[in-house]
Structures are given as structure tokens and as C-alpha cells.
Design an enzyme around this catalytic site. Sequence first.
Site, mmCIF file in Angstrom:
data_model
loop_
_atom_site.group_PDB
_atom_site.id
_atom_site.type_symbol
_atom_site.label_atom_id
_atom_site.label_comp_id
_atom_site.label_asym_id
_atom_site.label_seq_id
_atom_site.Cartn_x
_atom_site.Cartn_y
_atom_site.Cartn_z
ATOM 1 N N SER A 44 -34.376 -63.052 -18.831
ATOM 2 C CA SER A 44 -35.840 -63.060 -18.853
ATOM 3 C C SER A 44 -36.429 -63.992 -17.801
ATOM 4 O O SER A 44 -37.454 -63.678 -17.205
ATOM 5 C CB SER A 44 -36.359 -63.399 -20.251
ATOM 6 N N MET A 77 -19.422 -57.418 -24.622
ATOM 7 C CA MET A 77 -19.647 -57.867 -26.007
ATOM 8 C C MET A 77 -19.299 -56.691 -26.893
ATOM 9 O O MET A 77 -20.167 -55.994 -27.436
ATOM 10 C CB MET A 77 -21.109 -58.318 -26.175
ATOM 11 N N GLY A 123 -26.152 -60.928 -27.932
ATOM 12 C CA GLY A 123 -26.793 -59.744 -28.508
ATOM 13 C C GLY A 123 -28.148 -59.420 -27.919
ATOM 14 O O GLY A 123 -28.465 -58.257 -27.712
ATOM 15 N N PHE A 124 -28.926 -60.454 -27.635
ATOM 16 C CA PHE A 124 -30.291 -60.199 -27.183
ATOM 17 C C PHE A 124 -30.712 -61.179 -26.100
ATOM 18 O O PHE A 124 -30.281 -62.333 -26.094
ATOM 19 C CB PHE A 124 -31.265 -60.299 -28.367
ATOM 20 N N GLY A 125 -31.601 -60.701 -25.220
ATOM 21 C CA GLY A 125 -32.207 -61.582 -24.225
ATOM 22 C C GLY A 125 -33.390 -62.309 -24.840
ATOM 23 O O GLY A 125 -33.828 -62.005 -25.961
ATOM 24 N N GLY A 126 -33.888 -63.285 -24.105
ATOM 25 C CA GLY A 126 -35.128 -63.945 -24.504
ATOM 26 C C GLY A 126 -35.022 -64.936 -25.650
ATOM 27 O O GLY A 126 -36.039 -65.346 -26.209
ATOM 28 N N MET A 147 -21.239 -69.361 -24.165
ATOM 29 C CA MET A 147 -22.510 -68.751 -24.585
ATOM 30 C C MET A 147 -23.433 -69.841 -25.113
ATOM 31 O O MET A 147 -23.049 -70.630 -25.981
ATOM 32 C CB MET A 147 -22.275 -67.711 -25.684
ATOM 33 N N GLY A 192 -27.631 -67.457 -21.656
ATOM 34 C CA GLY A 192 -28.537 -67.404 -22.804
ATOM 35 C C GLY A 192 -29.549 -68.532 -22.796
ATOM 36 O O GLY A 192 -29.189 -69.705 -22.853
#
Length: 224
Positions: free
Chosen positions: A196, A66, A140-143, A135, A174
Site C-alpha cells: 500500500s 503463502m 494474507g492481506f495488504g494494508g 513477516m 507487511g
Amino acid sequence: MSIRVNPSILSADFVNFQKDFETISHADAIHVDVMDNHFVPNLTFGLPMVQRMQQISQLPLDVHLMIENSDLHAPKFAEVGVFSVTFHLESSDDPITTAKNIRAAGSRAGLAIKPNTRLDEVVEILPAFDQLLVMTVEPGFGGQALIESTLEKVSAARRRIDGDKLNIWLQVDGGIDESNIERVAALGADTFVAGSAVFKAQDRNAQIDHLRALAKAGFDHKHP
Ligand code: DX5
Ligand code: ZN
């Protein structure tokens, strides 16, 4: 048809990767998220870290870039010997050449699309790739929670892959967990990233087995 579960080490302990790798030995591959704080608003690690992971990992590495300027950087990740290198359409001017360069260096080539990128933008170039990553959250972020509207691209991609008899894996990344993996598999995804959902589990290998069994049930049910 095989189903793959690739835990994302974005949810691992960043000062104990080697130890965490040992807790996910039932995985099919380890999903490695490289973020540059430009393409996405988060920063993880770069080539030297991935090179070191490749030296110590017993499992194949599934690298997800990314980053800006994929055409320049993606082949360098392939050169360190990882199993696959997936880059984003949105950060590439010449995805076909970059796929060729990744394959020439010996890795599988993957193409990723963000939630707002349409499938039509990639269908023509799919034969140049070994994997398509749809996606299911903004990278950008987990969870984060899975974005439901991305799932129609999963079914459309499956129809296209089967219709054109393409030899390409269909990956989702994701918000995948035990509550939705069966349903997403029934839409035709065969390769599942879970961050996660794996790392929060007490017994991570048992969780990987559980997720794979759920996905298999979903996929087989729809594709007997
Ligand atoms: C997000 C990353 C994912 C992330 C998934 O940009 O590409 O691989 O780790 O995390 P979960 O499974 O927690 O949504
Ligand atoms: Zn990822």
C-alpha cells in the site's frame, strides 16, 4: 551493502498488472504474493499467472508463496524462471530439500516465517537459503499495521547473519511505509516489501526512491 525496495502487487490493479508494472520501474524487484485460501484466508493467483508475469516483466520477480504443501509447489515457480521463490517454514516438511530444488531450477531460495514463529526454528538451516523473510504482519492481506513484536527477530537475524558471515538477504514484509522503514533498516533489514505504501502514492517511482533513501539512511547509520 545494497538496500532493495520490492513493491507488492497485492495492492496493484488485478486486471491491469502490465500497466501497473510500468509505474514501478524504479523498484529492485516486484514482489508477487501467491495465496491459496488455505495457508492464508485469501486467494490471489497461481502458477499460470506468475508465468505470464515473468514473460512481460522488465524487473525480477520476487515470489512469496503463502500456500500449503510448499515442498511440492515451490520448485514449479522456480522453473518458470522467476528471480526468487520464498516459501513458508510453516508449510514445509523438508525446507532444505525444497531450497535445493529451487536453486537447482535457477532461482534464489527464500524462507519466510510468520509473526508467531520463532527465529530459533530456522537459524540452523539458514545457510541453505539466499533470503530470510521475517513477516511483520500476519500473512494474507495488504494494508495492515506492522506488528512491533516481530522486530526483535529482525535484529536477532541480522546479528546471526553477520556473526556467521552468511550471504543472505534479510527481507521484511507487511506494514512497511515511510513512517517506519528507516527504523526497521536500522535493525538490519536490507530488503523491503511495500504494498500500500507504494501503490497509494501519486508518483510511485518517487515513493520507491524515497523509501529506499530512508532505508539507506537507517541502515548506514547503524552499519557504517
Ligand atoms: C501480506 C503480503 C504482503 C502485502 C504487504 O500477506 O505478504 O506482501 O502485500 O502489504 P502492505 O505493504 O500494504 O502491508
Ligand atoms: Zn508478501
